[in-house]
Design a protein around this motif. Structure first.
Motif, PDB file in Angstrom:
ATOM      1  N   ASP A  19       0.602  -0.621   0.225  1.00 12.05           N
ATOM      2  CA  ASP A  19      -0.030  -0.060   0.172  1.00 12.05           C
ATOM      3  C   ASP A  19       1.096   1.311  -0.156  1.00 12.05           C
ATOM      4  O   ASP A  19       1.894   1.254   0.632  1.00 12.05           O
ATOM      5  CB  ASP A  19      -1.138  -0.014   1.414  1.00 12.05           C
ATOM      6  N   SER A  20       0.831   2.374  -1.074  1.00 10.00           N
ATOM      7  CA  SER A  20       1.570   3.223  -1.605  1.00 10.00           C
ATOM      8  C   SER A  20       1.610   4.442  -1.569  1.00 10.00           C
ATOM      9  O   SER A  20      -0.122   4.156  -2.547  1.00 10.00           O
ATOM     10  CB  SER A  20       3.075   2.717  -1.792  1.00 10.00           C
ATOM     11  N   THR A  21       1.754   5.691  -2.212  1.00  6.21           N
ATOM     12  CA  THR A  21       1.035   6.712  -2.094  1.00  6.21           C
ATOM     13  C   THR A  21       2.274   7.025  -3.889  1.00  6.21           C
ATOM     14  O   THR A  21       2.070   8.036  -4.585  1.00  6.21           O
ATOM     15  CB  THR A  21       0.971   8.209  -1.490  1.00  6.21           C
ATOM     16  N   ASP A  22       3.448   5.867  -3.667  1.00  6.84           N
ATOM     17  CA  ASP A  22       3.886   6.524  -4.566  1.00  6.84           C
ATOM     18  C   ASP A  22       4.281   5.090  -5.792  1.00  6.84           C
ATOM     19  O   ASP A  22       4.528   3.994  -4.600  1.00  6.84           O
ATOM     20  CB  ASP A  22       5.914   6.331  -3.451  1.00  6.84           C
ATOM     21  N   LEU A  23       4.800   5.110  -6.732  1.00 10.72           N
ATOM     22  CA  LEU A  23       4.702   4.029  -7.850  1.00 10.72           C
ATOM     23  C   LEU A  23       5.977   4.510  -8.803  1.00 10.72           C
ATOM     24  O   LEU A  23       6.202   5.500  -8.592  1.00 10.72           O
ATOM     25  CB  LEU A  23       3.413   4.039  -8.605  1.00 10.72           C
ATOM     26  N   VAL A  24       6.866   3.273  -8.698  1.00 14.98           N
ATOM     27  CA  VAL A  24       8.149   3.554  -9.977  1.00 14.98           C
ATOM     28  C   VAL A  24       7.516   2.440 -11.144  1.00 14.98           C
ATOM     29  O   VAL A  24       7.001   1.428 -10.676  1.00 14.98           O
ATOM     30  CB  VAL A  24       9.301   2.908  -9.534  1.00 14.98           C
ATOM     31  N   LEU A  25       7.024   3.300 -12.672  1.00 19.61           N
ATOM     32  CA  LEU A  25       7.125   2.144 -12.879  1.00 19.61           C
ATOM     33  C   LEU A  25       8.152   1.780 -14.364  1.00 19.61           C
ATOM     34  O   LEU A  25       9.027   2.805 -14.486  1.00 19.61           O
ATOM     35  CB  LEU A  25       6.187   2.346 -14.148  1.00 19.61           C
ATOM     36  N   ASP A  26       8.428   0.866 -14.526  1.00 19.65           N
ATOM     37  CA  ASP A  26       9.102   0.217 -16.036  1.00 19.65           C
ATOM     38  C   ASP A  26       8.450   0.825 -17.502  1.00 19.65           C
ATOM     39  O   ASP A  26       7.282  -0.327 -17.827  1.00 19.65           O
ATOM     40  CB  ASP A  26       9.504  -0.692 -16.024  1.00 19.65           C
ATOM     41  N   TYR A  27       8.313   1.797 -16.977  1.00 19.38           N
ATOM     42  CA  TYR A  27       7.341   2.225 -18.447  1.00 19.38           C
ATOM     43  C   TYR A  27       7.080   1.938 -19.881  1.00 19.38           C
ATOM     44  O   TYR A  27       9.184   2.620 -20.335  1.00 19.38           O
ATOM     45  CB  TYR A  27       6.999   3.624 -18.374  1.00 19.38           C
ATOM     46  N   THR A  28       6.764   2.445 -21.026  1.00 21.06           N
ATOM     47  CA  THR A  28       6.514   2.458 -22.431  1.00 21.06           C
ATOM     48  C   THR A  28       5.401   2.863 -22.237  1.00 21.06           C
ATOM     49  O   THR A  28       4.058   3.080 -22.472  1.00 21.06           O
ATOM     50  CB  THR A  28       6.435   0.763 -22.604  1.00 21.06           C
ATOM     51  N   PRO A  29       5.519   3.815 -23.904  1.00 22.39           N
ATOM     52  CA  PRO A  29       4.475   4.850 -24.194  1.00 22.39           C
ATOM     53  C   PRO A  29       3.936   4.228 -25.106  1.00 22.39           C
ATOM     54  O   PRO A  29       3.727   3.711 -26.431  1.00 22.39           O
ATOM     55  CB  PRO A  29       5.429   5.903 -24.725  1.00 22.39           C
ATOM     56  N   ASN A  30       2.265   4.452 -25.174  1.00 27.74           N
ATOM     57  CA  ASN A  30       1.729   4.615 -26.211  1.00 27.74           C
ATOM     58  C   ASN A  30       1.840   5.266 -27.260  1.00 27.74           C
ATOM     59  O   ASN A  30       2.149   6.081 -27.382  1.00 27.74           O
ATOM     60  CB  ASN A  30       0.231   4.799 -25.727  1.00 27.74           C
ATOM     61  N   ARG A  31       2.611   4.046 -28.426  1.00 25.70           N
ATOM     62  CA  ARG A  31       2.822   4.798 -29.976  1.00 25.70           C
ATOM     63  C   ARG A  31       1.817   5.604 -30.191  1.00 25.70           C
ATOM     64  O   ARG A  31       1.980   5.903 -30.619  1.00 25.70           O
ATOM     65  CB  ARG A  31       3.655   3.214 -30.820  1.00 25.70           C
ATOM     66  N   PHE A  32       0.293   5.950 -29.942  1.00 28.20           N
ATOM     67  CA  PHE A  32      -0.437   6.481 -30.740  1.00 28.20           C
ATOM     68  C   PHE A  32      -0.666   7.844 -29.961  1.00 28.20           C
ATOM     69  O   PHE A  32      -1.904   8.316 -30.875  1.00 28.20           O
ATOM     70  CB  PHE A  32      -2.194   5.182 -30.079  1.00 28.20           C
ATOM     71  N   TYR A  33      -0.504   7.715 -28.629  1.00 27.00           N
ATOM     72  CA  TYR A  33      -0.167   8.667 -28.035  1.00 27.00           C
ATOM     73  C   TYR A  33       0.576  10.171 -28.160  1.00 27.00           C
ATOM     74  O   TYR A  33       2.411   9.815 -28.096  1.00 27.00           O
ATOM     75  CB  TYR A  33      -0.201   8.564 -26.681  1.00 27.00           C
ATOM     76  N   LYS A  34       0.515  11.029 -28.555  1.00 30.63           N
ATOM     77  CA  LYS A  34       1.491  11.822 -28.980  1.00 30.63           C
ATOM     78  C   LYS A  34       1.577  13.434 -28.096  1.00 30.63           C
ATOM     79  O   LYS A  34       3.183  14.201 -28.342  1.00 30.63           O
ATOM     80  CB  LYS A  34       0.845  12.456 -30.776  1.00 30.63           C
ATOM     81  N   ALA A  35       1.164  13.324 -27.419  1.00 33.35           N
ATOM     82  CA  ALA A  35       0.705  14.351 -26.458  1.00 33.35           C
ATOM     83  C   ALA A  35       2.435  14.139 -25.572  1.00 33.35           C
ATOM     84  O   ALA A  35       2.308  15.963 -24.848  1.00 33.35           O
ATOM     85  CB  ALA A  35      -0.252  14.520 -25.297  1.00 33.35           C
ATOM     86  N   GLY A  36       3.432  13.413 -25.208  1.00 34.32           N
ATOM     87  CA  GLY A  36       4.511  13.799 -24.802  1.00 34.32           C
ATOM     88  C   GLY A  36       3.626  13.572 -23.167  1.00 34.32           C
ATOM     89  O   GLY A  36       2.695  13.515 -22.811  1.00 34.32           O
TER      90      GLY A  36
END
Length: 348
Positions: A247-264
């Motif tokens: 249970d936490s208010t902080d997360l760390v992700l190994d993140y991959t952007p959605n190739r269709f999302y262009k807003a950055g």
């Protein structure tokens, strides 16, 4: 499993995407909010169909409905941006088991183009007239069926909550799905993230009392302890001492952007984080790439993130998770797609 306690029937859980009315052809509508649950019992199998009735107006119910299921029924009735979001959502969560059909006015060539390279491409294709038969043929799955999870048998009991309310003469009732292990009458469980205790007074499946229910059963639990207003969608009821839950208010992700999302993506940017049935307001607190250890974007500018990276998030309220769970970053105000990217949750 407690001896002498009658085991509940087998369970199969579906989400219905695309044409929402399809769920009415399978089971009677029951609990309804921004997700609607249909169910039916036949031949000692309880089948449940979940529809994201709050979608497309809101994006979190789509991910919640998918997370409540082992199988997907995707009845495509339009080729628009919302169908595109559903395809991306299924691919993001890795939902590989599904049935695909479409209405007569859908161009099959365009549909093939939209699903190419996604998990939906490998769904079983059926004619709409054959859908009911194809659904009946899908067997109950034992164990935790969520994407990326290990086998649930032998793991501590966990129930993922989707609704809670008060029943006159009964008290607090919690509805949810057993996502690992088994839960039995008179078990004392811990409610996460609050940490309060809940005594299971009774268990029902499809309005029938049972002594024990195992993953992936959908259950109604009458409990003593928490009040309905203290229970939120996505809370987890777990066996005491389950050290796999965080249970936490902080997360760390190994993140991959959605190739269709262009807003950055940028540091200090607001977003919604979806983990299972939980949706939490969050802020991007850091972005690191190429082995950087600082975990900060540094200049706070936009980062289009052409490839995987690690991001840190600060949440307004605690989220409950296991290391390895998938977290999805949503931007409800974005167009044409609101799914920014996703990643596995890693230790901080």
């Amino acid at each position: 499993m407690a001896s002498g306690k009658r085991e509940g029937p087998a369970s199969v859980n579906f989400c219905v995407l695309g044409r929402k009315e399809t769920a009415l052809e399978f089971g009677k509508a029951g609990t309804s909010s921004d997700i609607t649950i249909h169910d039916k019992k036949a031949r000692d199998i309880v089948r449940t169909w979940v529809v994201a009735t709050g979608f497309p107006e809101k994006i979190p119910p789509l991910f919640q409905a998918i997370s409540m299921s082992e199988y997907v029924i995707f009845h495509v009735d339009a080729l628009d941006r919302f169908t595109g979001e559903q395809i991306v959502a299924l691919d993001t969560l890795g939902r590989k088991d599904g049935i695909l059909c479409h209405t007569y006015d859908v161009d099959e060539g365009r549909l093939d183009s939209m699903i190419r390279g996604t998990v939906v491409e490998n769904y079983r294709r059926v004619d709409a007239s054959e859908l009911a038969q194809a659904v009946d043929a899908l067997p109950p799955l034992a164990g935790d069926t969520s994407a990326g999870s290990e086998e649930a048998h032998g793991r501590p009991a966990e129930v993922e909550v989707d609704h809670s309310f008060d029943v006159k003469g009964v008290g607090a009732v919690i509805l949810g799905r057993v996502t690992s292990g088994s839960v039995s009458q008179y078990d004392t469980l811990t409610l996460h993230p609050s940490g309060s205790e809940a005594l299971v007074k009774s268990i029902q499946m499809h309005d029938d009392p049972v002594g024990t229910a195992s993953c992936p059963a959908r259950v109604g639990l009458a409990v003593k302890g928490p009040k309905p207003e203290d229970v939120r969608r996505g809370d987890i009821l777990s066996a005491a001492g389950n050290d796999a839950i965080v249970d936490s208010t902080d997360l760390v992700l190994d993140y991959t952007p959605n190739r269709f999302y262009k807003a950055g993506l940028s540091e200090r940017q607001g977003c919604i984080v979806s983990v299972g049935l939980q949706a939490r307001a969050a802020t991007v607190s850091g972005v690191s790439r190429d082995g950087d250890s600082g975990g900060s974007a540094g200049d706070g500018g936009d980062h289009n993130l052409p490839g995987p990276c690690r991001i840190s998030l600060s949440l307004a309220k605690p989220v409950t998770y296991h290391h390895g769970d998938t977290a999805v970053i949503l931007r409800p105000e974005a167009e044409p797609i609101r799914i920014a990217g996703s990643g596995r949750i890693v230790p901080r």
